[in-house]
Design a protein around this motif. Sequence first.
Motif, PDB file in Angstrom:
ATOM      1  N   SER A  34       0.844  -1.187   0.000  1.00  0.00           N
ATOM      2  CA  SER A  34       0.000   0.000   0.000  1.00  0.00           C
ATOM      3  C   SER A  34       0.883   1.241   0.000  1.00  0.00           C
ATOM      4  N   VAL A  35       0.583   2.167  -0.891  1.00  0.00           N
ATOM      5  CA  VAL A  35       1.358   3.384  -1.049  1.00  0.00           C
ATOM      6  C   VAL A  35       0.495   4.562  -0.630  1.00  0.00           C
ATOM      7  N   SER A  36       1.037   5.423   0.237  1.00  0.00           N
ATOM      8  CA  SER A  36       0.244   6.543   0.717  1.00  0.00           C
ATOM      9  C   SER A  36       1.128   7.738   1.034  1.00  0.00           C
ATOM     10  N   GLY A  37       0.454   8.889   1.180  1.00  0.00           N
ATOM     11  CA  GLY A  37       1.117  10.081   1.659  1.00  0.00           C
ATOM     12  C   GLY A  37       2.075  10.718   0.670  1.00  0.00           C
ATOM     13  N   GLY A  38       2.668  11.810   1.064  1.00  0.00           N
ATOM     14  CA  GLY A  38       3.690  12.469   0.304  1.00  0.00           C
ATOM     15  C   GLY A  38       3.142  13.289  -0.847  1.00  0.00           C
ATOM     16  N   SER A  39       3.965  14.172  -1.337  1.00  0.00           N
ATOM     17  CA  SER A  39       3.587  15.006  -2.469  1.00  0.00           C
ATOM     18  C   SER A  39       4.444  14.724  -3.687  1.00  0.00           C
ATOM     19  N   VAL A  40       5.365  13.766  -3.526  1.00  0.00           N
ATOM     20  CA  VAL A  40       6.243  13.438  -4.642  1.00  0.00           C
ATOM     21  C   VAL A  40       5.480  12.580  -5.626  1.00  0.00           C
ATOM     22  N   THR A  41       5.523  12.958  -6.877  1.00  0.00           N
ATOM     23  CA  THR A  41       4.855  12.138  -7.873  1.00  0.00           C
ATOM     24  C   THR A  41       5.544  10.786  -7.979  1.00  0.00           C
ATOM     25  N   THR A  42       4.738   9.777  -8.058  1.00  0.00           N
ATOM     26  CA  THR A  42       5.288   8.434  -8.163  1.00  0.00           C
ATOM     27  C   THR A  42       5.366   7.965  -9.600  1.00  0.00           C
ATOM     28  N   ASN A  43       5.025   8.857 -10.540  1.00  0.00           N
ATOM     29  CA  ASN A  43       4.945   8.436 -11.935  1.00  0.00           C
ATOM     30  C   ASN A  43       6.299   8.080 -12.534  1.00  0.00           C
ATOM     31  N   TYR A  44       7.389   8.544 -11.969  1.00  0.00           N
ATOM     32  CA  TYR A  44       8.691   8.310 -12.575  1.00  0.00           C
ATOM     33  C   TYR A  44       9.533   7.354 -11.770  1.00  0.00           C
ATOM     34  N   TYR A  45       8.859   6.484 -11.019  1.00  0.00           N
ATOM     35  CA  TYR A  45       9.540   5.475 -10.245  1.00  0.00           C
ATOM     36  C   TYR A  45       9.189   4.085 -10.767  1.00  0.00           C
ATOM     37  N   TYR A  46      10.052   3.150 -10.440  1.00  0.00           N
ATOM     38  CA  TYR A  46       9.791   1.751 -10.707  1.00  0.00           C
ATOM     39  C   TYR A  46       9.101   1.157  -9.479  1.00  0.00           C
ATOM     40  N   TRP A  47       7.980   0.533  -9.697  1.00  0.00           N
ATOM     41  CA  TRP A  47       7.227  -0.077  -8.596  1.00  0.00           C
ATOM     42  C   TRP A  47       7.803  -1.488  -8.413  1.00  0.00           C
ATOM     43  N   SER A  48       8.615  -1.633  -7.390  1.00  0.00           N
ATOM     44  CA  SER A  48       9.514  -2.786  -7.288  1.00  0.00           C
ATOM     45  C   SER A  48       9.196  -3.707  -6.123  1.00  0.00           C
ATOM     46  N   TRP A  49       9.475  -4.971  -6.350  1.00  0.00           N
ATOM     47  CA  TRP A  49       9.516  -5.957  -5.275  1.00  0.00           C
ATOM     48  C   TRP A  49      10.934  -6.496  -5.188  1.00  0.00           C
ATOM     49  N   ILE A  50      11.427  -6.569  -3.965  1.00  0.00           N
ATOM     50  CA  ILE A  50      12.805  -6.929  -3.677  1.00  0.00           C
ATOM     51  C   ILE A  50      12.775  -7.864  -2.467  1.00  0.00           C
ATOM     52  N   ARG A  51      13.727  -8.761  -2.395  1.00  0.00           N
ATOM     53  CA  ARG A  51      13.768  -9.629  -1.224  1.00  0.00           C
ATOM     54  C   ARG A  51      15.206  -9.843  -0.770  1.00  0.00           C
ATOM     55  N   GLN A  52      15.342 -10.259   0.467  1.00  0.00           N
ATOM     56  CA  GLN A  52      16.654 -10.572   1.014  1.00  0.00           C
ATOM     57  C   GLN A  52      16.573 -11.878   1.789  1.00  0.00           C
ATOM     58  N   PRO A  53      17.055 -12.973   1.181  1.00  0.00           N
ATOM     59  CA  PRO A  53      17.101 -14.241   1.908  1.00  0.00           C
ATOM     60  C   PRO A  53      18.103 -14.159   3.049  1.00  0.00           C
ATOM     61  N   PRO A  54      17.978 -14.995   4.052  1.00  0.00           N
ATOM     62  CA  PRO A  54      18.905 -14.932   5.184  1.00  0.00           C
ATOM     63  C   PRO A  54      20.340 -15.146   4.734  1.00  0.00           C
ATOM     64  N   GLY A  55      21.216 -14.247   5.157  1.00  0.00           N
ATOM     65  CA  GLY A  55      22.627 -14.351   4.843  1.00  0.00           C
ATOM     66  C   GLY A  55      23.007 -13.975   3.423  1.00  0.00           C
TER      67      GLY A  55
END
Length: 123
Positions: free
Chosen positions: A22-43
Amino acid sequence: VQLRESGPGLVRPSQTLTLTCSVSGGSVTTNYYYWSWIRQPPGKELEWIGYIPFSGTTYYNPSLRSRTSISRATSGDQFSLQLDYVTPEDTAVYYCALTPAVGGTPNPRLGFWGQGTQVTVSS
């Protein structure tokens, strides 16, 4: 801009993991961003799962492409990750982020990131 991941903390092997950001708040336009999913496995290092660019087609990590789907709600304030047939190797902290760039190792100092959610795959 604030991002928040939601979803199950425990998933059984071979099931489907679904996370929502969920994305909320702020006044920065999000139109020029990459909507990303990232993960970090243990270690291990942070790794891209995939992203929706501000224009063009959705990108998926080749190692995950066959069982990953990322979508964005038409309202523009949510996007989701679906990962099918999970295994214990999918255990990781999962992050959603709006990143100004992609490629290389994800940098949590760039863009806007959620706090991350721990997902454990175990029977």
